[in-house]
Motif scaffolding. Structure first.
Motif, PDB file in Angstrom:
ATOM      1  N   ALA A  90       6.173 -10.348 -13.747  1.00  0.00           N
ATOM      2  CA  ALA A  90       5.426  -9.614 -12.748  1.00  0.00           C
ATOM      3  C   ALA A  90       6.157  -9.004 -11.830  1.00  0.00           C
ATOM      4  N   VAL A  91       5.494  -7.791 -11.451  1.00  0.00           N
ATOM      5  CA  VAL A  91       6.320  -7.284 -10.094  1.00  0.00           C
ATOM      6  C   VAL A  91       5.249  -7.463  -8.746  1.00  0.00           C
ATOM      7  N   VAL A  92       5.592  -7.612  -7.813  1.00  0.00           N
ATOM      8  CA  VAL A  92       4.895  -7.791  -6.497  1.00  0.00           C
ATOM      9  C   VAL A  92       5.074  -6.724  -5.541  1.00  0.00           C
ATOM     10  N   THR A  93       3.977  -6.137  -5.251  1.00  0.00           N
ATOM     11  CA  THR A  93       3.848  -5.016  -4.126  1.00  0.00           C
ATOM     12  C   THR A  93       3.099  -5.589  -3.224  1.00  0.00           C
ATOM     13  N   TYR A  94       3.202  -5.020  -1.897  1.00  0.00           N
ATOM     14  CA  TYR A  94       2.337  -5.447  -0.752  1.00  0.00           C
ATOM     15  C   TYR A  94       2.574  -4.259   0.322  1.00  0.00           C
ATOM     16  N   ALA A  95       1.375  -4.690   1.113  1.00  0.00           N
ATOM     17  CA  ALA A  95       1.156  -3.729   2.317  1.00  0.00           C
ATOM     18  C   ALA A  95       0.820  -4.611   3.440  1.00  0.00           C
ATOM     19  N   ASP A  96       1.659  -4.543   4.403  1.00  0.00           N
ATOM     20  CA  ASP A  96       1.089  -5.393   5.821  1.00  0.00           C
ATOM     21  C   ASP A  96       0.701  -4.322   6.742  1.00  0.00           C
ATOM     22  N   ARG A  97      -0.023  -4.486   7.724  1.00  0.00           N
ATOM     23  CA  ARG A  97      -0.616  -3.843   8.753  1.00  0.00           C
ATOM     24  C   ARG A  97      -0.563  -4.723  10.029  1.00  0.00           C
ATOM     25  N   TRP A  98      -0.030  -4.047  11.260  1.00  0.00           N
ATOM     26  CA  TRP A  98       0.363  -4.903  12.300  1.00  0.00           C
ATOM     27  C   TRP A  98      -0.605  -4.195  13.476  1.00  0.00           C
ATOM     28  N   MET A  99      -0.914  -5.146  14.420  1.00  0.00           N
ATOM     29  CA  MET A  99      -1.638  -4.605  15.584  1.00  0.00           C
ATOM     30  C   MET A  99      -0.948  -5.135  16.940  1.00  0.00           C
ATOM     31  N   TRP A 100      -1.335  -4.443  18.065  1.00  0.00           N
ATOM     32  CA  TRP A 100      -0.708  -4.965  19.383  1.00  0.00           C
ATOM     33  C   TRP A 100      -2.018  -5.624  20.108  1.00  0.00           C
ATOM     34  N   ASP A 101      -1.533  -6.824  20.495  1.00  0.00           N
ATOM     35  CA  ASP A 101      -2.798  -7.402  21.528  1.00  0.00           C
ATOM     36  C   ASP A 101      -2.069  -8.490  22.239  1.00  0.00           C
ATOM     37  N   ILE A 102      -1.414  -8.017  23.162  1.00  0.00           N
ATOM     38  CA  ILE A 102      -0.376  -8.926  24.215  1.00  0.00           C
ATOM     39  C   ILE A 102       0.948  -9.084  23.406  1.00  0.00           C
ATOM     40  N   THR A 103       0.743  -9.131  22.335  1.00  0.00           N
ATOM     41  CA  THR A 103       2.087  -9.204  21.450  1.00  0.00           C
ATOM     42  C   THR A 103       1.733  -8.729  20.057  1.00  0.00           C
ATOM     43  N   PRO A 121      -2.324  -3.327 -12.379  1.00  0.00           N
ATOM     44  CA  PRO A 121      -2.526  -4.520 -11.495  1.00  0.00           C
ATOM     45  C   PRO A 121      -2.951  -5.712 -12.473  1.00  0.00           C
ATOM     46  N   LEU A 122      -2.370  -6.760 -12.102  1.00  0.00           N
ATOM     47  CA  LEU A 122      -3.118  -8.135 -12.795  1.00  0.00           C
ATOM     48  C   LEU A 122      -3.832  -8.786 -11.947  1.00  0.00           C
ATOM     49  N   ALA A 123      -3.397  -8.806 -10.582  1.00  0.00           N
ATOM     50  CA  ALA A 123      -4.201  -9.535  -9.592  1.00  0.00           C
ATOM     51  C   ALA A 123      -3.928  -8.856  -8.131  1.00  0.00           C
ATOM     52  N   SER A 124      -4.763  -8.972  -7.354  1.00  0.00           N
ATOM     53  CA  SER A 124      -4.451  -8.626  -5.948  1.00  0.00           C
ATOM     54  C   SER A 124      -5.432  -9.712  -5.001  1.00  0.00           C
ATOM     55  N   GLY A 125      -4.477  -9.816  -3.899  1.00  0.00           N
ATOM     56  CA  GLY A 125      -4.982 -10.752  -2.876  1.00  0.00           C
ATOM     57  C   GLY A 125      -4.988 -10.170  -1.508  1.00  0.00           C
ATOM     58  N   ARG A 126      -5.917 -10.551  -0.588  1.00  0.00           N
ATOM     59  CA  ARG A 126      -5.945  -9.991   0.777  1.00  0.00           C
ATOM     60  C   ARG A 126      -6.110 -11.083   1.703  1.00  0.00           C
ATOM     61  N   SER A 127      -5.557 -11.049   2.911  1.00  0.00           N
ATOM     62  CA  SER A 127      -5.907 -11.770   4.138  1.00  0.00           C
ATOM     63  C   SER A 127      -5.896 -10.950   5.221  1.00  0.00           C
ATOM     64  N   VAL A 128      -7.124 -10.979   6.012  1.00  0.00           N
ATOM     65  CA  VAL A 128      -7.297 -10.069   7.277  1.00  0.00           C
ATOM     66  C   VAL A 128      -7.642 -11.221   8.398  1.00  0.00           C
ATOM     67  N   ARG A 129      -6.946 -11.001   9.418  1.00  0.00           N
ATOM     68  CA  ARG A 129      -7.127 -11.957  10.488  1.00  0.00           C
ATOM     69  C   ARG A 129      -7.092 -11.460  11.984  1.00  0.00           C
ATOM     70  N   SER A 130      -7.971 -11.152  12.567  1.00  0.00           N
ATOM     71  CA  SER A 130      -8.076 -10.307  13.713  1.00  0.00           C
ATOM     72  C   SER A 130      -7.374 -11.338  14.899  1.00  0.00           C
ATOM     73  N   SER A 131      -7.169 -10.789  15.911  1.00  0.00           N
ATOM     74  CA  SER A 131      -6.299 -11.251  17.231  1.00  0.00           C
ATOM     75  C   SER A 131      -6.757 -12.915  17.443  1.00  0.00           C
ATOM     76  N   LEU A 132      -8.285 -13.019  17.499  1.00  0.00           N
ATOM     77  CA  LEU A 132      -8.505 -14.313  18.009  1.00  0.00           C
ATOM     78  C   LEU A 132      -8.339 -15.512  16.977  1.00  0.00           C
ATOM     79  N   VAL A 133      -8.360 -14.980  15.691  1.00  0.00           N
ATOM     80  CA  VAL A 133      -7.902 -16.051  14.586  1.00  0.00           C
ATOM     81  C   VAL A 133      -6.587 -15.691  13.813  1.00  0.00           C
ATOM     82  N   ARG A 134      -5.745 -15.082  14.553  1.00  0.00           N
ATOM     83  CA  ARG A 134      -4.694 -14.625  14.095  1.00  0.00           C
ATOM     84  C   ARG A 134      -3.696 -15.808  13.631  1.00  0.00           C
ATOM     85  N   GLN A 135      -2.909 -15.592  12.405  1.00  0.00           N
ATOM     86  CA  GLN A 135      -1.939 -16.529  11.816  1.00  0.00           C
ATOM     87  C   GLN A 135      -0.751 -16.029  11.701  1.00  0.00           C
TER      88      GLN A 135
END
Length: 154
Positions: A90-103, A121-135
């Motif tokens: 498999a080939v793995v592609t990704y897209a990351d998105r960043w925000m500013w909130d103090i850091t 595409p064989l499979a796709s996954g996503r994680s979204v976490r806003s500022s208060l629940v950031r990881q």
């Protein structure tokens, strides 16, 4: 002053304003994790992956993704779309998105497993976490890759 002492019109305005404040603060707690597998795709058949590095990625997300695949017992290489080893499952592609909130923090990460050659595409996954629940980026990578490979959360 108690809320009962406020005349009816002011009371309605007060309740409307408090409702608006509550609604505006709710998006700060957004957390979403998901994965979608193509029918017939078996994650256990993916033993060797090639992570395609985004040219503009200076944060090393491709290394985090490759390390997570390795932690889960897969062989992982990193490179461009043209450097895919012939034995890759498999080939793995990704897209990351960043925000500013103090850091700066990663607000979303999308990872897709694709067939070598056609990049279907064989499979796709996503994680979204806003500022208060950031990881951390490592935790978000662990969430997404684990879901793609049907691994229990660790």
């Amino acid at each position: 002053m108690s809320i009962e002492a406020i005349p009816m019109l002011r009371k309605r305005r007060y309740l409307l304003a408090m409702s608006a404040v509550a609604l505006l603060t709710l998006p700060g707690c957004v957390s979403q994790q998901s994965a979608s597998l193509t029918p017939g795709f078996n994650p256990s058949n993916v033993r060797r992956v090639h992570v395609v590095r985004l040219p503009a990625d200076g944060r090393g997300i491709e290394r985090l993704i490759a390390d997570e695949f390795r932690r889960l017992g897969r062989v992982a290489t990193i490179g461009s779309e043209t450097d895919v080893p012939p034995d890759a499952d498999a080939v793995v592609t990704y897209a990351d998105r960043w925000m500013w909130d103090i850091t700066m923090y990663m607000i979303s990460l999308d990872v897709t497993l694709r067939t070598p050659g056609t990049l279907f595409p064989l499979a796709s996954g996503r994680s979204v976490r806003s500022s208060l629940v950031r990881q951390s980026p490592e935790a978000m990578v662990r969430e997404v890759v684990g879901r793609l490979l049907n691994q229990p959360e660790s």
